[in-house]
Scaffold this motif. Structure first.
Motif, PDB file in Angstrom:
ATOM      1  N   VAL A   1      -1.916   2.912 -14.765  1.00  0.00           N
ATOM      2  CA  VAL A   1      -1.915   1.574 -14.172  1.00  0.00           C
ATOM      3  C   VAL A   1      -1.337   1.696 -12.774  1.00  0.00           C
ATOM      4  O   VAL A   1      -0.187   2.098 -12.595  1.00  0.00           O
ATOM      5  N   TYR A   2      -2.171   1.357 -11.797  1.00  0.00           N
ATOM      6  CA  TYR A   2      -1.820   1.505 -10.386  1.00  0.00           C
ATOM      7  C   TYR A   2      -1.450   0.135  -9.823  1.00  0.00           C
ATOM      8  O   TYR A   2      -2.272  -0.766  -9.747  1.00  0.00           O
ATOM      9  N   PHE A   3      -0.196   0.007  -9.425  1.00  0.00           N
ATOM     10  CA  PHE A   3       0.304  -1.225  -8.831  1.00  0.00           C
ATOM     11  C   PHE A   3       0.354  -1.015  -7.323  1.00  0.00           C
ATOM     12  O   PHE A   3       1.031  -0.095  -6.847  1.00  0.00           O
ATOM     13  N   GLY A   4      -0.368  -1.843  -6.584  1.00  0.00           N
ATOM     14  CA  GLY A   4      -0.411  -1.672  -5.146  1.00  0.00           C
ATOM     15  C   GLY A   4      -0.976  -2.902  -4.454  1.00  0.00           C
ATOM     16  O   GLY A   4      -1.271  -3.912  -5.085  1.00  0.00           O
ATOM     17  N   ALA A   5      -1.146  -2.791  -3.135  1.00  0.00           N
ATOM     18  CA  ALA A   5      -1.672  -3.887  -2.326  1.00  0.00           C
ATOM     19  C   ALA A   5      -2.169  -3.359  -0.982  1.00  0.00           C
ATOM     20  O   ALA A   5      -1.658  -2.356  -0.480  1.00  0.00           O
ATOM     21  N   LYS A   6      -3.134  -4.049  -0.420  1.00  0.00           N
ATOM     22  CA  LYS A   6      -3.700  -3.652   0.875  1.00  0.00           C
ATOM     23  C   LYS A   6      -2.674  -3.744   2.000  1.00  0.00           C
ATOM     24  O   LYS A   6      -2.694  -2.938   2.922  1.00  0.00           O
TER      25      LYS A   6
ATOM     26  N   ASP B   1     -11.020  -6.317  -0.249  1.00  0.00           N
ATOM     27  CA  ASP B   1     -11.071  -5.275   0.778  1.00  0.00           C
ATOM     28  C   ASP B   1     -10.460  -3.972   0.266  1.00  0.00           C
ATOM     29  O   ASP B   1     -11.014  -2.890   0.467  1.00  0.00           O
ATOM     30  N   PHE B   2      -9.319  -4.081  -0.411  1.00  0.00           N
ATOM     31  CA  PHE B   2      -8.603  -2.895  -0.876  1.00  0.00           C
ATOM     32  C   PHE B   2      -9.348  -2.197  -2.009  1.00  0.00           C
ATOM     33  O   PHE B   2      -9.411  -0.980  -2.061  1.00  0.00           O
ATOM     34  N   MET B   3      -9.945  -2.948  -2.908  1.00  0.00           N
ATOM     35  CA  MET B   3     -10.568  -2.333  -4.078  1.00  0.00           C
ATOM     36  C   MET B   3     -11.958  -1.761  -3.803  1.00  0.00           C
ATOM     37  O   MET B   3     -12.526  -1.071  -4.651  1.00  0.00           O
ATOM     38  N   GLN B   4     -12.509  -1.972  -2.596  1.00  0.00           N
ATOM     39  CA  GLN B   4     -13.855  -1.473  -2.297  1.00  0.00           C
ATOM     40  C   GLN B   4     -13.978   0.043  -2.422  1.00  0.00           C
ATOM     41  O   GLN B   4     -15.041   0.541  -2.782  1.00  0.00           O
ATOM     42  N   ASP B   5     -12.899   0.764  -2.138  1.00  0.00           N
ATOM     43  CA  ASP B   5     -12.950   2.229  -2.205  1.00  0.00           C
ATOM     44  C   ASP B   5     -12.455   2.761  -3.546  1.00  0.00           C
ATOM     45  O   ASP B   5     -12.290   3.971  -3.704  1.00  0.00           O
ATOM     46  N   MET B   6     -12.209   1.874  -4.497  1.00  0.00           N
ATOM     47  CA  MET B   6     -11.666   2.281  -5.795  1.00  0.00           C
ATOM     48  C   MET B   6     -12.797   2.441  -6.808  1.00  0.00           C
ATOM     49  O   MET B   6     -13.486   1.475  -7.122  1.00  0.00           O
ATOM     50  N   PRO B   7     -12.967   3.654  -7.352  1.00  0.00           N
ATOM     51  CA  PRO B   7     -14.025   3.874  -8.344  1.00  0.00           C
ATOM     52  C   PRO B   7     -13.600   3.510  -9.766  1.00  0.00           C
ATOM     53  O   PRO B   7     -14.306   3.815 -10.715  1.00  0.00           O
TER      54      PRO B   7
END
Length: 144
Positions: A26-31, A78-84
């Motif tokens: 579980v990855y907790f983060g933000a742009k 925007d942040f999740m666009q590069d997340m597979p």
């Protein structure tokens, strides 16, 4: 694991997804968080390395679930666009807050490693990934 995370997630395409993996990170983060932006590239590389040669319809070694601390939906998308990997929809704030509380999140970026049976193995998944890369998978799989 469902008791902590729930059972449905979303891909960056908007497609709903369930998790089929031995380990969930579980990855907790933000742009808006510069350390998150820096870590995200390493996490993408890690994700591809540990799941290399596994067809998309088969069980993965590790599935990552993104749990956002973004301030608005635009930052989130925007942040999740590069997340597979999977994410909890931004609209599910209560669910995200419950997960953050259950995982003991005190800062970001943070990665919590959970076994399929719901056992939290470590709240130091980010350090494991940065230090050991894909080799950390073996340690997680062998943990009781």
């Amino acid at each position: 694991m469902e008791a902590i995370l729930g059972d449905t997630f979303m891909l960056n395409t908007g497609e709903e997804r369930t998790i089929n993996a031995k380990i969930v990170a579980v990855y907790f983060g933000a742009k808006w968080c510069q350390p998150c932006l820096n870590f995200n590239t390493r996490l993408v590389d890690f994700y591809h390395a540990v799941n290399e040669d596994i067809p998309s319809d088969e069980e993965k070694n590790v599935e990552i679930v993104f749990c956002s601390s973004d301030q608005n939906e635009e930052q989130f998308h925007d942040f999740m666009q590069d997340m597979p990997w999977c994410t909890i929809p931004f609209s599910e704030k209560e669910r995200m807050n419950r997960i953050k509380q259950q995982c003991g999140v005190v800062g970001i970026p943070m990665v919590v490693i959970i076994k399929r049976n719901g056992t939290i193995l470590t709240k130091g998944g980010r350090a494991d990934i940065l230090k050991e890369g894909p080799n950390s998978l073996k340690k997680w799989l062998e943990a009781p």
